[in-house]
Design an enzyme around this catalytic site. Structure first.
Site, PDB file in Angstrom:
ATOM      1  N   ASP A 334     127.892  76.451  -3.635  1.00  0.00           N
ATOM      2  CA  ASP A 334     127.731  77.219  -3.499  1.00  0.00           C
ATOM      3  C   ASP A 334     127.833  78.170  -2.645  1.00  0.00           C
ATOM      4  O   ASP A 334     127.946  76.816  -1.905  1.00  0.00           O
ATOM      5  CB  ASP A 334     126.156  78.216  -4.400  1.00  0.00           C
ATOM      6  CG  ASP A 334     126.094  79.536  -4.109  1.00  0.00           C
ATOM      7  OD1 ASP A 334     126.925  80.177  -4.483  1.00  0.00           O
ATOM      8  OD2 ASP A 334     124.675  79.317  -4.284  1.00  0.00           O
ATOM      9  N   ASP A 584     122.176  77.408  -7.259  1.00  0.00           N
ATOM     10  CA  ASP A 584     119.989  77.402  -7.352  1.00  0.00           C
ATOM     11  C   ASP A 584     119.732  78.717  -8.826  1.00  0.00           C
ATOM     12  O   ASP A 584     118.075  78.983  -8.431  1.00  0.00           O
ATOM     13  CB  ASP A 584     119.937  78.459  -6.163  1.00  0.00           C
ATOM     14  CG  ASP A 584     120.618  79.746  -6.021  1.00  0.00           C
ATOM     15  OD1 ASP A 584     121.606  79.952  -6.748  1.00  0.00           O
ATOM     16  OD2 ASP A 584     120.813  80.323  -4.783  1.00  0.00           O
ATOM     17  N   ASP A 588     123.688  78.878 -13.147  1.00  0.00           N
ATOM     18  CA  ASP A 588     124.646  77.696 -12.368  1.00  0.00           C
ATOM     19  C   ASP A 588     124.275  76.902 -13.379  1.00  0.00           C
ATOM     20  O   ASP A 588     124.377  75.729 -13.799  1.00  0.00           O
ATOM     21  CB  ASP A 588     124.008  77.578 -11.166  1.00  0.00           C
ATOM     22  CG  ASP A 588     124.796  78.510  -9.710  1.00  0.00           C
ATOM     23  OD1 ASP A 588     126.029  78.843 -10.444  1.00  0.00           O
ATOM     24  OD2 ASP A 588     123.518  79.214  -9.228  1.00  0.00           O
TER      25      ASP A 588
END
Length: 852
Positions: A334, A584, A588
């Site tokens: 990410d 997070d 996801d």
């Protein structure tokens, strides 16, 4: 059945408000009636996600025994028990049971992602029914309900907004968008991506500022978060490289052991030996050839890796994940909070013809430049005055309260020594709106500060510096312009009154890359690991950050949905990669669950992401991923060292039994003595390899191919070489010893143990002629050797042990050949290493000096 096009065109985000209200059979002012809401609740069910039902406890426990080696051990234990050898059978069963319990506990802890998702949407909501607003449990909402949103509320269902008032919603957990999204009721095109649907508010997201009202269009499993719930539930986890290799290794080893056992029985019967004696010999061969200590060694080695990673800010939730990191070939990371600081930070202030650089990262407002030029201080004061945010200290960390962009302006002002006390009292304001694109605040004395887009502020000042603004924006920075005007307090604050404002300057900000993450990404790339950025943020923002990390444009995937993240992970896995995925948010979770190693953020991550992941970073930092990869490689090295160390003993023990049957001689070692050797040395000697420090070049070599077996051809040849040495040494010691058979067997047993001690030093490095880390880096090695020697002396000289294990005291002169044989075994392996290194181009490199 409606077509996909028709369904898309009926999506509420693409419809005007009046059509949504009409289809929902509700009212945009008074909402549903209580009676209608009750009927819909009875018909459609509560607004909650369906409960996840995993396998039962018994089924989950029984699954732990599904392994070829375990089957052989259980069969050997049953035969041993039937033959009256209860001690031998009990030892084998204890090893199997402990391994099953550990696996069961790991699996129970790993199956909680769906529970976290369900808990996430259980809240209260303000709903208008019969024209009256009231608080109700969120699971009582139904399609058509009119929900009131205020700052701080969690959105309780998927809503089509019917009105809004400076409504901003944090959708990062669902979409990955790094900044709160400004909402409005205007419809958007039907094909608009989820993250860009400004007229929708989705279940599980958070209202940061403003307020509004929306009509419930989806509840429970039909919401976007419900869609993610289904993805998580339908996403299968993949075996880790270690479990795949151990399974393949177990199948091959099991076939070999069973083949040798059957062969020994057939040969013995052909020689006229009693069937019962041959079964006993076959069981002894099987028990000897199976590395009983392997499950314990794997667990202990992984547990030590867990402890080491915890000290480096990586918390492991599933033990096999430790080794998986070491095999990683692709890291899908990410952007926000992992590669970046997740804190908007002002980096440049342009004012009075000068550019003022602002140092520091994050929301810490420590004064750094109290002597800033007057023009710069005026720009910073404007940013502080025209501002509704603040920063506060919580748990030793500075965090933003309100909009992150405005919080960054507060920090830049406070770094110059300014505070709220320097700002005149606010008496009026023009709030920021998506149409207005600027904010203005009037203070006592009639001074007005303006803040907004550069081109918009230029309409009031006529002289904004577009060149500086374009140059800063081209570097991926967000640029805001500031101005000052004088509007008496008795004059209405309008846009027309602001004409002729004085341009003050610019502030440029971004979410900066973490300095330690820059080095970590480079280290991973040098280690042959491909790093890819997968984010829900805008492509331009993502590429600007990617440039800092020297990531090619093709390594950036922006504006991705949960399904797209999942597809990317599957695509990499289909290409043969071992994939680590960071995340997070709720969006996801499916990809985290599917990846070979899911990595969640501990500080800023949702509970859903943490439960779906295999590893949680306590500092949300990519550098901790790099550290975990390093430790993971060391763990895999140590596991291979143990396997290469223990297999020759197991193979030689089986060969000793088989050779004795072929030659028709007495067994040089008995089954109970084999168990003694396997269990005591595996614990006292073998497990010390789990504490071996990582070798210095662990991050300077490419990852091992996922298809590479635990035993490569060269290592298998070494195992065979050492097995032959042990076989020859034990047979020679047994047959050349001049004394009773119990004493001869005692010598043979000690031959095995002495050679294992010597071979332990060979296995500290599988390729180098000497380990690159000194003995003092692993004190457990010496402790294990001392314990083993003491145990062998007790086995040899104490009457109780003599009776239990059929041993007998031997003279001290018998020990000298044992030590000599151990030295020969060590020398043979080192010569084999040297010979193989001379044949390899890499072996011609000068060996690094060992660490002390």
């Amino acid at each position: 059945m409606p077509s996909a096009t028709a369904e898309r065109e009926a999506a509420p985000h693409g419809m005007p408000v009046h059509e949504v209200v009409l289809l929902a059979e509700t009212d945009a002012d008074t909402g549903l009636s209580a009676a209608a809401a009750a009927r819909r609740l009875a018909e459609l069910g509560p607004n909650r996600l369906p409960e996840h039902r995993g396998p039962g406890r018994l089924r989950r426990m029984l699954a732990q025994f599904h392994n070829p080696l375990i089957y052989v051990l259980l069969g050997a234990a049953a035969l041993t028990f039937a033959l009256g050898e209860t001690v031998d059978a009990s030892v084998v069963l204890a090893v199997v049971l402990v391994n099953a319990i550990v696996g069961y506990l790991q699996e129970v802890r790993a199956e909680r992602a769906l529970d976290a998702l369900e808990a996430m949407v259980r809240t209260e909501a303000t709903v208008v029914r019969d024209g009256v607003a009231a608080r109700v449990a969120s699971d009582e909402l139904v399609p058509g309900d009119l929900v009131v949103l205020e700052e701080g509320d969690q959105v309780p269902a998927d809503l089509r907004l019917v009105r809004s008032r400076e409504l901003r919603v944090d959708e990062s957990a669902l979409t990955g968008e790094s900044r709160p999204v400004l909402k409005n009721p205007l419809p958007v095109p039907h094909d608009t991506a989820l993250a860009d649907r400004a007229d929708m508010a989705y279940s599980g997201t958070l209202v940061t500022t403003g307020g509004g009202r929306g009509v419930v269009v989806e509840t429970g499993a039909d919401t976007e978060i419900g869609h993610v719930h289904r993805l998580v539930g339908s996403t299968t986890t993949v075996q880790t490289p270690l479990t795949r290799k151990l399974a393949r290794f177990s199948r091959v080893l099991t076939a070999g052991i069973l083949g040798l056992a059957v062969l020994s029985v057939v040969i013995g019967l052909l020689r006229g030996e009693p069937f019962a004696d041959m079964v006993t010999a076959a069981v002894a061969l099987a028990v000897g050839a199976i590395p009983e200590g392997l499950p314990a060694a794997v667990t202990v080695t992984l547990a030590i890796g867990v402890a080491r990673m915890a000290r480096r800010n990586a918390v492991i939730r599933r033990l096999p994940a430790v080794e998986t990191l070491g095999s990683t070939t692709v890291i899908c990371t990410d952007k926000t909070g992992t590669l970046t600081a997740n804190a908007m930070t002002v980096r440049h202030v342009v004012a009075g013809g000068d550019r003022w650089e602002v140092d520091g990262i994050g929301y810490s407002p420590v004064a750094r430049h109290p002597s800033a030029p007057p023009a710069v201080r005026e720009v910073l004061l404007a940013g502080l005055a025209c501002n509704d945010a603040d920063v506060v200290r919580q748990d030793d960390r500075w965090t933003a309260v309100g909009d992150p962009t405005e919080a960054a302006l507060v920090v830049s002002a406070r770094k110059a020594g300014l505070s709220r006390d320097d700002v005149p009292e606010r008496v009026d304001e023009l709030p920021f709106t998506s149409q207005r694109r600027f904010m203005a605040t009037r203070h006592t004395g009639g001074v007005v500060y303006l803040k907004g887009a550069v081109e918009r502020i230029a309409e009031f000042t006529g002289d904004a510096d577009h060149r500086d603004a374009e140059e800063l924006a081209g570097r991926g920075l967000r640029v805001l312009a500031f101005a000052r005007a004088e509007v008496p307090e008795d004059t209405p604050l309008t846009e027309e009154a602001l004409r002729g404002a004085v341009f003050l300057g610019l502030q440029a900000m971004h979410d900066p890359p973490r300095p330690e993450a820059l080095e970590a990404v480079r280290a991973c790339q040098e280690a042959g690991i491909e790093v890819r950025m997968i984010t829900g943020d805008h492509l331009g923002t993502a590429r600007a950050i990617a440039e800092h990390f020297s990531l090619a444009p093709g390594a950036v995937h922006a504006r991705v949905s949960p399904e797209e993240k999942l597809r990317l992970v599957k695509r990499f896995q289909a290409d043969g990669h071992v994939v680590a995925m960071t995340g997070d948010g709720v969006n996801d979770a499916p990809a985290l669950r599917r990846a070979d190693i899911g990595v969640a953020m501990g500080r800023g991550g949702t509970e859903v992401a943490k439960q779906a992941a295999d590893m949680v970073l306590t500092d949300d930092n990519f550098s901790s991923i790099r550290a975990a990869v390093e430790e993971g490689r060391a763990v895999f090295d140590n596991l291979r060292k143990f396997i290469i160390w223990t297999l020759p003993t197991n193979m030689a023990e089986g060969l000793v039994i088989l050779t004795a049957i072929l030659l028709g001689t007495a067994l040089p070692i008995l089954p109970v003595q084999i168990l003694w050797i396997n269990m005591t040395t595996a614990v006292a000697l073998g497990l010390t390899l789990a504490f071996e420090p990582r070798e210095p070049d662990v991050m300077r070599r490419p990852p091992l191919p996922p298809s590479l077996p635990l035993l490569t051809a060269s290592l298998a040849q070494r195992v065979l070489l050492v097995s032959v040495v042990l076989l020859a040494g034990s047979f020679a010691a047994f047959h050349l010893f001049d004394g009773p058979v119990d004493q001869a067997r005692t010598v043979a047993v000690n031959v095995f143990v002495a050679a294992q001690i010597a071979y332990l030093f060979n296995c500290r490095s599988l390729e180098n002629l000497r380990p690159r880390v000194g003995v003092r880096r692993n004190p457990w090695l010496l402790i294990g050797i001392v314990v083993t020697v003491v145990l062998q002396l007790l086995l040899t000289y104490t009457p109780v042990m003599n009776a239990l294990f059929h041993t007998a005291p031997i003279g001290w002169s018998a020990w000298l050949p044992l030590v000599g044989l151990a030295v020969v075994a060590y020398a043979v392996v080192e010569v084999d290493k040297w010979w193989r290194r001379t044949r390899s181009p890499k072996g011609m490199r000068k060996e690094a000096a060992p660490e002390r």
